[in-house]
Design a protein around this motif. Sequence first.
Motif, PDB file in Angstrom:
ATOM      1  N   VAL A 162       0.739  -1.425   0.211  1.00  0.00           N
ATOM      2  CA  VAL A 162       0.077   0.049  -0.240  1.00  0.00           C
ATOM      3  C   VAL A 162       0.684   1.513  -0.566  1.00  0.00           C
ATOM      4  O   VAL A 162       0.625   2.184  -1.021  1.00  0.00           O
ATOM      5  N   ALA A 163       1.972   1.024   1.220  1.00  0.00           N
ATOM      6  CA  ALA A 163       2.604   2.690   0.628  1.00  0.00           C
ATOM      7  C   ALA A 163       3.492   2.737  -0.793  1.00  0.00           C
ATOM      8  O   ALA A 163       3.786   3.308  -0.951  1.00  0.00           O
ATOM      9  N   GLY A 164       4.198   1.702  -1.108  1.00  0.00           N
ATOM     10  CA  GLY A 164       4.650   1.801  -2.846  1.00  0.00           C
ATOM     11  C   GLY A 164       3.287   2.503  -3.653  1.00  0.00           C
ATOM     12  O   GLY A 164       3.937   2.771  -4.373  1.00  0.00           O
ATOM     13  N   MET A 165       2.045   1.882  -3.200  1.00  0.00           N
ATOM     14  CA  MET A 165       0.878   2.017  -4.398  1.00  0.00           C
ATOM     15  C   MET A 165       1.227   4.022  -4.417  1.00  0.00           C
ATOM     16  O   MET A 165       0.897   4.689  -5.009  1.00  0.00           O
ATOM     17  N   ALA A 166       1.021   4.099  -2.940  1.00  0.00           N
ATOM     18  CA  ALA A 166       0.609   5.689  -2.114  1.00  0.00           C
ATOM     19  C   ALA A 166       2.222   6.794  -2.965  1.00  0.00           C
ATOM     20  O   ALA A 166       1.823   7.759  -3.387  1.00  0.00           O
ATOM     21  N   ILE A 167       3.165   5.915  -3.327  1.00  0.00           N
ATOM     22  CA  ILE A 167       4.371   7.126  -3.397  1.00  0.00           C
ATOM     23  C   ILE A 167       4.540   6.633  -5.465  1.00  0.00           C
ATOM     24  O   ILE A 167       5.763   7.464  -5.874  1.00  0.00           O
ATOM     25  N   LEU A 168       3.686   5.509  -6.227  1.00  0.00           N
ATOM     26  CA  LEU A 168       3.868   5.597  -7.732  1.00  0.00           C
ATOM     27  C   LEU A 168       3.583   6.676  -8.821  1.00  0.00           C
ATOM     28  O   LEU A 168       4.738   6.684  -9.151  1.00  0.00           O
ATOM     29  N   PRO A 169       2.368   6.977  -8.483  1.00  0.00           N
ATOM     30  CA  PRO A 169       2.357   9.322  -8.556  1.00  0.00           C
ATOM     31  C   PRO A 169       4.089  10.115  -8.898  1.00  0.00           C
ATOM     32  O   PRO A 169       4.323  10.075  -9.657  1.00  0.00           O
ATOM     33  N   ARG A 170       4.163  10.107  -7.498  1.00  0.00           N
ATOM     34  CA  ARG A 170       5.246  10.422  -7.893  1.00  0.00           C
ATOM     35  C   ARG A 170       6.784  10.323  -7.915  1.00  0.00           C
ATOM     36  O   ARG A 170       7.758  10.861  -8.576  1.00  0.00           O
ATOM     37  N   GLN A 171       6.978   9.019  -8.063  1.00  0.00           N
ATOM     38  CA  GLN A 171       7.994   8.164  -8.940  1.00  0.00           C
ATOM     39  C   GLN A 171       7.780   8.451  -9.644  1.00  0.00           C
ATOM     40  O   GLN A 171       8.868   8.265 -11.012  1.00  0.00           O
ATOM     41  N   VAL A 172       6.173   7.992 -10.796  1.00  0.00           N
ATOM     42  CA  VAL A 172       6.490   7.971 -12.558  1.00  0.00           C
ATOM     43  C   VAL A 172       6.601   8.980 -12.512  1.00  0.00           C
ATOM     44  O   VAL A 172       6.842   9.472 -14.203  1.00  0.00           O
ATOM     45  N   ARG A 173       6.492  10.573 -12.154  1.00  0.00           N
ATOM     46  CA  ARG A 173       6.173  11.850 -12.939  1.00  0.00           C
ATOM     47  C   ARG A 173       8.138  11.836 -12.121  1.00  0.00           C
ATOM     48  O   ARG A 173       8.433  12.881 -12.768  1.00  0.00           O
ATOM     49  N   SER A 174       8.477  11.498 -12.176  1.00  0.00           N
ATOM     50  CA  SER A 174      10.498  11.408 -11.552  1.00  0.00           C
ATOM     51  C   SER A 174      10.937  11.133 -13.124  1.00  0.00           C
ATOM     52  O   SER A 174      12.365  11.686 -12.640  1.00  0.00           O
ATOM     53  N   ILE A 175      10.693  10.182 -13.836  1.00  0.00           N
ATOM     54  CA  ILE A 175      10.835  10.152 -14.587  1.00  0.00           C
ATOM     55  C   ILE A 175      11.154  10.486 -16.170  1.00  0.00           C
ATOM     56  O   ILE A 175      10.218  11.156 -15.991  1.00  0.00           O
ATOM     57  N   GLY A 176      12.436  10.846 -15.774  1.00  0.00           N
ATOM     58  CA  GLY A 176      12.037  11.672 -17.683  1.00  0.00           C
ATOM     59  C   GLY A 176      13.375  11.650 -18.156  1.00  0.00           C
ATOM     60  O   GLY A 176      14.457  10.696 -17.718  1.00  0.00           O
ATOM     61  N   TYR A 177      13.437  11.744 -19.839  1.00  0.00           N
ATOM     62  CA  TYR A 177      15.385  11.667 -20.547  1.00  0.00           C
ATOM     63  C   TYR A 177      15.052  13.277 -21.196  1.00  0.00           C
ATOM     64  O   TYR A 177      14.290  13.686 -21.450  1.00  0.00           O
ATOM     65  N   GLN A 178      15.928  12.768 -21.075  1.00  0.00           N
ATOM     66  CA  GLN A 178      17.241  14.253 -22.355  1.00  0.00           C
ATOM     67  C   GLN A 178      18.041  13.782 -24.227  1.00  0.00           C
ATOM     68  O   GLN A 178      18.734  13.255 -23.164  1.00  0.00           O
ATOM     69  N   LEU A 179      17.192  14.155 -24.582  1.00  0.00           N
ATOM     70  CA  LEU A 179      18.482  13.968 -25.697  1.00  0.00           C
ATOM     71  C   LEU A 179      19.184  15.009 -26.255  1.00  0.00           C
ATOM     72  O   LEU A 179      18.486  16.709 -26.448  1.00  0.00           O
TER      73      LEU A 179
END
Length: 202
Positions: A103-120
Motif C-alpha cells: 500500500v505504501a508503494g502504491m501511495a508513492i507510485l504517482p510521484r515516482q512515475v513523474r520523476s522519470i524523464g530523459y533528455q536528448l
Amino acid sequence: MTNSPDHPSPTPLPPTTEATASAPIEQALDAGTYDRIREPRSENRLALERGVWHQISRKYLIVQLIGSGFWLAVVVAGVLALVLLWEQTWALIPGGILIVLIVAGMAILPRQVRSIGYQLREDDLVFRRGILWQRMVAVPYGRMQLVDITHGPMDRGFGIAQLKFVTAAAATGVVIPGLTQQAADALRDHLMSVAESRRTGL
C-alpha cells in the motif's frame, strides 16, 4: 515535456546545445505524457540539467497500480486462507507487513512515475528517475550497441512499451519504461540513426 524543473532557478539558464529532433519525433515523444518532472524537495537533490526533458506516458501509472493491486489481492487472499481455513494466525504478522509495504508503494507510485524523464542532448542521452533514491545517467550515442523494445500483455493493452539500450559497459545500460508505442518506435529509430553516425564519425 518540460523545460524547467519543479523548482526553477531564479536566474535564467543560457540556451542549450541539445540536438533537436524533427517535429514529428518531438510530437511522438511528448504525446500523452506528463508536462513536468517531479523532483525531491531536498536542496541536495540531483538537479535537472538545462534543456528540454521528455517524460513517459500517463498510462504507465495505471499499469503499475493494477500490478500492485493484483499482488495486494494475492497477499490478502493468502492471509485470509491461512487464518480462516487452516487457523494459522501467525500469518497475520508477515501478511500485515507485506500489505503495508504494498500500500505504501502504491501511495508513492504517482510521484515516482513523474520523476522519470530523459533528455536528448547533442552527444548523449540523459536519463533520470527516483525520489528517495535518485539516478541520473548519461549515455553517449556512440557507445550504444543495442536498442530493444519490449512490452508485456498488460503493456500492449494500454499501448505502452519499454525501451532498453545497451552499451559495451553493462552497468550503463538504461531502460526507459512507460513509453507510448509510437514514442518507443520513434526514439529507437532516432537513437540508432544518431549512434550509427557517431560510430562512423559522420
